[in-house]
Design an enzyme around this catalytic site. Sequence first.
Site, mmCIF file in Angstrom:
data_model
loop_
_atom_site.group_PDB
_atom_site.id
_atom_site.type_symbol
_atom_site.label_atom_id
_atom_site.label_comp_id
_atom_site.label_asym_id
_atom_site.label_seq_id
_atom_site.Cartn_x
_atom_site.Cartn_y
_atom_site.Cartn_z
ATOM 1 N N ASP A 18 0.847 -1.195 0.000
ATOM 2 C CA ASP A 18 0.000 0.000 0.000
ATOM 3 C C ASP A 18 0.886 1.249 0.000
ATOM 4 O O ASP A 18 1.906 1.312 0.685
ATOM 5 C CB ASP A 18 -0.921 -0.003 1.227
ATOM 6 N N GLY A 45 -15.862 3.131 3.566
ATOM 7 C CA GLY A 45 -14.548 3.765 3.410
ATOM 8 C C GLY A 45 -13.780 3.323 2.177
ATOM 9 O O GLY A 45 -12.572 3.524 2.091
ATOM 10 N N HIS A 80 -10.432 -5.064 -3.241
ATOM 11 C CA HIS A 80 -9.089 -5.341 -2.724
ATOM 12 C C HIS A 80 -9.199 -5.678 -1.249
ATOM 13 O O HIS A 80 -10.100 -5.198 -0.551
ATOM 14 C CB HIS A 80 -8.159 -4.144 -2.930
HETATM 15 P P1 5GP Z 1 -9.684 1.634 0.267
HETATM 16 O O1 5GP Z 1 -9.766 2.942 0.983
HETATM 17 O O2 5GP Z 1 -10.370 1.704 -1.085
HETATM 18 O O3 5GP Z 1 -10.097 0.440 1.051
HETATM 19 O O4 5GP Z 1 -8.141 1.389 0.005
HETATM 20 C C1 5GP Z 1 -7.430 1.916 -1.058
HETATM 21 C C2 5GP Z 1 -5.976 1.804 -0.681
HETATM 22 O O5 5GP Z 1 -5.216 1.906 -1.858
HETATM 23 C C3 5GP Z 1 -5.496 2.891 0.279
HETATM 24 O O6 5GP Z 1 -4.960 2.297 1.456
HETATM 25 C C4 5GP Z 1 -4.423 3.635 -0.529
HETATM 26 O O7 5GP Z 1 -3.327 3.996 0.255
HETATM 27 C C5 5GP Z 1 -4.049 2.612 -1.587
HETATM 28 N N1 5GP Z 1 -3.646 3.195 -2.863
HETATM 29 C C6 5GP Z 1 -4.329 4.129 -3.584
HETATM 30 N N2 5GP Z 1 -3.686 4.392 -4.734
HETATM 31 C C7 5GP Z 1 -2.579 3.599 -4.742
HETATM 32 C C8 5GP Z 1 -1.521 3.421 -5.682
HETATM 33 O O8 5GP Z 1 -1.461 4.044 -6.740
HETATM 34 N N3 5GP Z 1 -0.550 2.519 -5.343
HETATM 35 C C9 5GP Z 1 -0.587 1.803 -4.188
HETATM 36 N N4 5GP Z 1 0.424 0.952 -3.953
HETATM 37 N N5 5GP Z 1 -1.579 1.955 -3.283
HETATM 38 C C10 5GP Z 1 -2.554 2.828 -3.553
#
Ligand code: 5GP
Length: 112
Positions: A29, A91, A98
């Site tokens: 992440d 969230g 994922h």
């Molecule tokens: P959500 O909030 O949708 O459950 O999690 C999305 C996650 O993706 C977040 O923890 C954020 O830090 C991660 N994230 C968003 N964009 C990118 C990216 O371009 N690369 C990586 N490695 N992580 C990402």
Amino acid sequence: MECIFCKIAKKEIPSTLVYEDEKIVMFKDLNPIAPIHLLAVPKNHISSANEITTENSKIIAHIFEVIAKENKNLGLEDGYRIINNCGKLGGQTVEHIHFHIVGGKELSWAKL
Ligand code: 5GP
Ligand code: ZN
């Protein structure tokens, strides 16, 4: 425009990959919330946990099998937490399903 995790899965944008097979990728992440913070992502686009069906649900079992099989290689042998955020109130910020895998320290239980 295709989504960011589809692009990461196709290597069109870089990530720190820690595992890959024909069906999924796992990468670090970008904004870790724990010493180990990985994302497990199917290569096929599924928007969220709400889009899981009888037809596509095998990929979810596969993700959990890979986590179980690879946990030592990933530094998770002492335990970890698997998290899925779904939808606006859950969230979810990236609309490609994922699973967050967090570990590397003792985790307190979530305060909601
Ligand atoms: P959500 O909030 O949708 O459950 O999690 C999305 C996650 O993706 C977040 O923890 C954020 O830090 C991660 N994230 C968003 N964009 C990118 C990216 O371009 N690369 C990586 N490695 N992580 C990402
Ligand atoms: Zn996608």
